[in-house]
Scaffold this motif. Structure first.
Motif, PDB file in Angstrom:
ATOM      1  N   MET A   1       0.878  -0.960  -0.116  1.00  0.00           N
ATOM      2  CA  MET A   1      -0.026   0.103   0.039  1.00  0.00           C
ATOM      3  C   MET A   1       0.814   1.065  -0.167  1.00  0.00           C
ATOM      4  SD  MET A   1      -3.026   0.852   2.638  1.00  0.00           S
ATOM      5  CE  MET A   1      -3.698  -0.767   2.601  1.00  0.00           C
ATOM      6  N   ASN A   2       0.487   2.182  -0.872  1.00  0.00           N
ATOM      7  CA  ASN A   2       1.346   3.641  -0.874  1.00  0.00           C
ATOM      8  C   ASN A   2       1.222   4.418   0.293  1.00  0.00           C
ATOM      9  OD1 ASN A   2       2.208   2.874  -3.417  1.00  0.00           O
ATOM     10  ND2 ASN A   2       0.634   4.029  -4.317  1.00  0.00           N
ATOM     11  N   GLU A   3       2.051   5.468   0.584  1.00  0.00           N
ATOM     12  CA  GLU A   3       1.961   6.167   1.749  1.00  0.00           C
ATOM     13  C   GLU A   3       0.513   7.030   1.358  1.00  0.00           C
ATOM     14  OE1 GLU A   3       4.426   9.922   3.619  1.00  0.00           O
ATOM     15  OE2 GLU A   3       5.315   7.974   3.043  1.00  0.00           O
ATOM     16  N   PRO A   4      -0.215   7.113   2.517  1.00  0.00           N
ATOM     17  CA  PRO A   4      -1.457   7.858   2.388  1.00  0.00           C
ATOM     18  C   PRO A   4      -1.140   9.265   2.142  1.00  0.00           C
ATOM     19  CG  PRO A   4      -1.534   6.702   4.213  1.00  0.00           C
ATOM     20  CD  PRO A   4      -0.027   6.568   3.734  1.00  0.00           C
ATOM     21  N   LEU A   5      -2.149   9.745   1.194  1.00  0.00           N
ATOM     22  CA  LEU A   5      -2.302  11.287   1.076  1.00  0.00           C
ATOM     23  C   LEU A   5      -2.515  12.042   2.681  1.00  0.00           C
ATOM     24  CD1 LEU A   5      -2.311  14.003  -0.727  1.00  0.00           C
ATOM     25  CD2 LEU A   5      -4.777  13.410  -0.887  1.00  0.00           C
ATOM     26  N   ALA A   6      -1.554  12.927   3.105  1.00  0.00           N
ATOM     27  CA  ALA A   6      -1.926  13.668   4.283  1.00  0.00           C
ATOM     28  C   ALA A   6      -1.160  14.904   4.350  1.00  0.00           C
ATOM     29  CB  ALA A   6      -1.142  12.915   5.127  1.00  0.00           C
ATOM     30  N   GLN A   7      -2.004  16.150   4.027  1.00  0.00           N
ATOM     31  CA  GLN A   7      -1.542  17.406   3.721  1.00  0.00           C
ATOM     32  C   GLN A   7      -2.229  18.285   4.643  1.00  0.00           C
ATOM     33  OE1 GLN A   7      -2.217  18.008  -0.370  1.00  0.00           O
ATOM     34  NE2 GLN A   7      -0.411  17.046  -1.092  1.00  0.00           N
ATOM     35  N   ILE A   8      -1.391  19.396   5.076  1.00  0.00           N
ATOM     36  CA  ILE A   8      -1.906  20.742   5.549  1.00  0.00           C
ATOM     37  C   ILE A   8      -1.683  21.466   4.419  1.00  0.00           C
ATOM     38  CG2 ILE A   8      -1.939  22.300   7.486  1.00  0.00           C
ATOM     39  CD1 ILE A   8      -2.399  19.621   8.622  1.00  0.00           C
ATOM     40  N   SER A   9      -2.896  22.451   4.235  1.00  0.00           N
ATOM     41  CA  SER A   9      -2.791  23.492   3.012  1.00  0.00           C
ATOM     42  C   SER A   9      -3.589  24.584   3.437  1.00  0.00           C
ATOM     43  CB  SER A   9      -3.601  22.742   1.802  1.00  0.00           C
ATOM     44  OG  SER A   9      -3.537  23.802   0.928  1.00  0.00           O
ATOM     45  N   LYS A  10      -2.988  25.811   2.735  1.00  0.00           N
ATOM     46  CA  LYS A  10      -3.511  26.979   3.016  1.00  0.00           C
ATOM     47  C   LYS A  10      -4.722  27.275   1.468  1.00  0.00           C
ATOM     48  CE  LYS A  10      -0.107  29.417   5.339  1.00  0.00           C
ATOM     49  NZ  LYS A  10       0.898  30.672   5.519  1.00  0.00           N
ATOM     50  N   ASP A  11      -4.527  26.460   0.808  1.00  0.00           N
ATOM     51  CA  ASP A  11      -5.458  26.234  -0.246  1.00  0.00           C
ATOM     52  C   ASP A  11      -6.654  25.800  -0.214  1.00  0.00           C
ATOM     53  OD1 ASP A  11      -3.443  27.788  -1.708  1.00  0.00           O
ATOM     54  OD2 ASP A  11      -2.409  25.925  -2.401  1.00  0.00           O
ATOM     55  N   ARG A  12      -7.889  26.220  -0.849  1.00  0.00           N
ATOM     56  CA  ARG A  12      -9.180  25.294  -1.027  1.00  0.00           C
ATOM     57  C   ARG A  12      -8.807  23.893  -1.242  1.00  0.00           C
ATOM     58  NH1 ARG A  12     -11.905  23.794  -5.024  1.00  0.00           N
ATOM     59  NH2 ARG A  12     -14.003  23.814  -4.708  1.00  0.00           N
ATOM     60  N   ILE A  13      -9.517  23.167  -0.696  1.00  0.00           N
ATOM     61  CA  ILE A  13      -9.293  21.658  -0.998  1.00  0.00           C
ATOM     62  C   ILE A  13     -10.077  21.073  -1.984  1.00  0.00           C
ATOM     63  CG2 ILE A  13      -9.532  19.137   0.117  1.00  0.00           C
ATOM     64  CD1 ILE A  13      -9.378  20.734   2.984  1.00  0.00           C
ATOM     65  N   ASP A  14      -9.449  20.544  -2.777  1.00  0.00           N
ATOM     66  CA  ASP A  14     -10.014  19.748  -3.896  1.00  0.00           C
ATOM     67  C   ASP A  14     -10.446  18.505  -3.441  1.00  0.00           C
ATOM     68  OD1 ASP A  14     -10.681  18.390  -6.385  1.00  0.00           O
ATOM     69  OD2 ASP A  14      -9.120  19.530  -7.474  1.00  0.00           O
ATOM     70  N   ALA A  77      -6.835   9.006   3.134  1.00  0.00           N
ATOM     71  CA  ALA A  77      -6.302  10.156   2.832  1.00  0.00           C
ATOM     72  C   ALA A  77      -7.101  11.210   3.466  1.00  0.00           C
ATOM     73  CB  ALA A  77      -6.564  10.519   1.175  1.00  0.00           C
ATOM     74  N   ALA A  78      -6.186  12.208   3.840  1.00  0.00           N
ATOM     75  CA  ALA A  78      -6.847  13.656   4.637  1.00  0.00           C
ATOM     76  C   ALA A  78      -6.169  14.900   4.178  1.00  0.00           C
ATOM     77  CB  ALA A  78      -6.618  13.311   6.090  1.00  0.00           C
ATOM     78  N   VAL A  79      -7.026  15.748   4.196  1.00  0.00           N
ATOM     79  CA  VAL A  79      -6.393  17.305   3.843  1.00  0.00           C
ATOM     80  C   VAL A  79      -6.994  18.177   4.863  1.00  0.00           C
ATOM     81  CG1 VAL A  79      -5.708  18.931   2.349  1.00  0.00           C
ATOM     82  CG2 VAL A  79      -5.826  16.614   1.495  1.00  0.00           C
ATOM     83  N   HIS A  80      -6.345  19.056   5.590  1.00  0.00           N
ATOM     84  CA  HIS A  80      -6.947  19.914   6.516  1.00  0.00           C
ATOM     85  C   HIS A  80      -6.420  21.061   5.851  1.00  0.00           C
ATOM     86  CE1 HIS A  80      -8.488  21.842  10.079  1.00  0.00           C
ATOM     87  NE2 HIS A  80      -8.569  20.582  10.687  1.00  0.00           N
ATOM     88  N   ARG A  81      -7.133  22.036   5.969  1.00  0.00           N
ATOM     89  CA  ARG A  81      -7.024  23.565   5.538  1.00  0.00           C
ATOM     90  C   ARG A  81      -6.560  24.297   6.713  1.00  0.00           C
ATOM     91  NH1 ARG A  81     -10.946  27.160   1.927  1.00  0.00           N
ATOM     92  NH2 ARG A  81      -9.596  29.079   1.859  1.00  0.00           N
ATOM     93  N   VAL A  82      -5.692  25.361   6.558  1.00  0.00           N
ATOM     94  CA  VAL A  82      -5.227  26.415   7.590  1.00  0.00           C
ATOM     95  C   VAL A  82      -5.480  27.602   7.164  1.00  0.00           C
ATOM     96  CG1 VAL A  82      -3.886  24.805   8.791  1.00  0.00           C
ATOM     97  CG2 VAL A  82      -3.078  26.089   7.165  1.00  0.00           C
TER      98      VAL A  82
END
Length: 137
Positions: A1-14, A77-82
Motif C-alpha cells: 500500500m502506498n503512503e497515504p495522502l496527508a496534507q496541511i494546506s492554505k489552499d481550497r481543498i480539492d 487520505a486527509a487534507v486539512h486547511r489552515v
C-alpha cells in the motif's frame, strides 16, 4: 500500500484529489467526510474561523493516516486547511475506500476522530458580535 495522502494546506481543498487518492477498482465504497465551517457554535453566531497549525502538524497528520491505514488495511487520505475560512468553506476532507461500505464508514470515523484529537491544529472562532475565542486550548 502506498503512503497515504496527508496534507496541511492554505489552499481550497480539492475533494476530487482526496477521493482519487483512495479509489480503486477493488473498492465498492468510497466514504468522504467534509468538515464545513458552520454559522453557529454553542448558541453563538459564527462569522468565520481561523485555523493555525504547529510546524509539525503535517507529520502528525501523516502518522494518523499511516496508522489508520495499517490497522484497517484500507487506503485513507486527509487534507486539512489552515488560515482564514468563512462559513461554508471546507476545513477538512478525509476519505477511505473499501470493498464494502461498513468498513469504509467505520474507518473514516476513526480517522477523523484521530485527526481532531492528535493533530496540533487550533481553531479560533470569530463571532457575529465582533468577538472571538480559541477552541480547545
Amino acid at each position: 500500500m502506498n503512503e497515504p495522502l496527508a496534507q496541511i494546506s492554505k489552499d481550497r481543498i480539492d475533494i476530487d484529489i482526496v477521493e482519487a487518492a483512495v479509489a480503486g477498482p477493488e473498492h465498492g465504497a468510497v466514504v468522504l467526510f467534509s468538515g464545513v465551517v458552520r454559522n453557529h457554535d454553542g448558541g453563538h453566531a459564527v462569522s468565520a474561523l481561523e485555523y493555525q497549525a504547529h510546524p509539525d502538524a503535517e507529520k502528525f497528520l501523516r502518522t494518523c493516516c499511516a496508522e489508520v491505514a495499517a490497522q484497517s488495511g484500507l487506503p485513507v487520505a486527509a487534507v486539512h486547511r489552515v488560515g482564514d475560512l468563512v462559513v461554508g468553506d471546507i476545513a477538512l476532507v478525509a476519505a477511505v475506500a473499501s470493498p464494502h461500505r461498513a468498513e469504509a464508514f467505520a474507518t473514516c470515523a476513526t480517522l477523523v476522530e484521530r485527526i481532531k484529537s492528535e493533530v496540533p491544529i487550533w481553531k479560533r472562532q470569530h463571532f457575529a458580535t465582533g468577538t472571538s475565542e480559541w477552541v480547545g486550548l
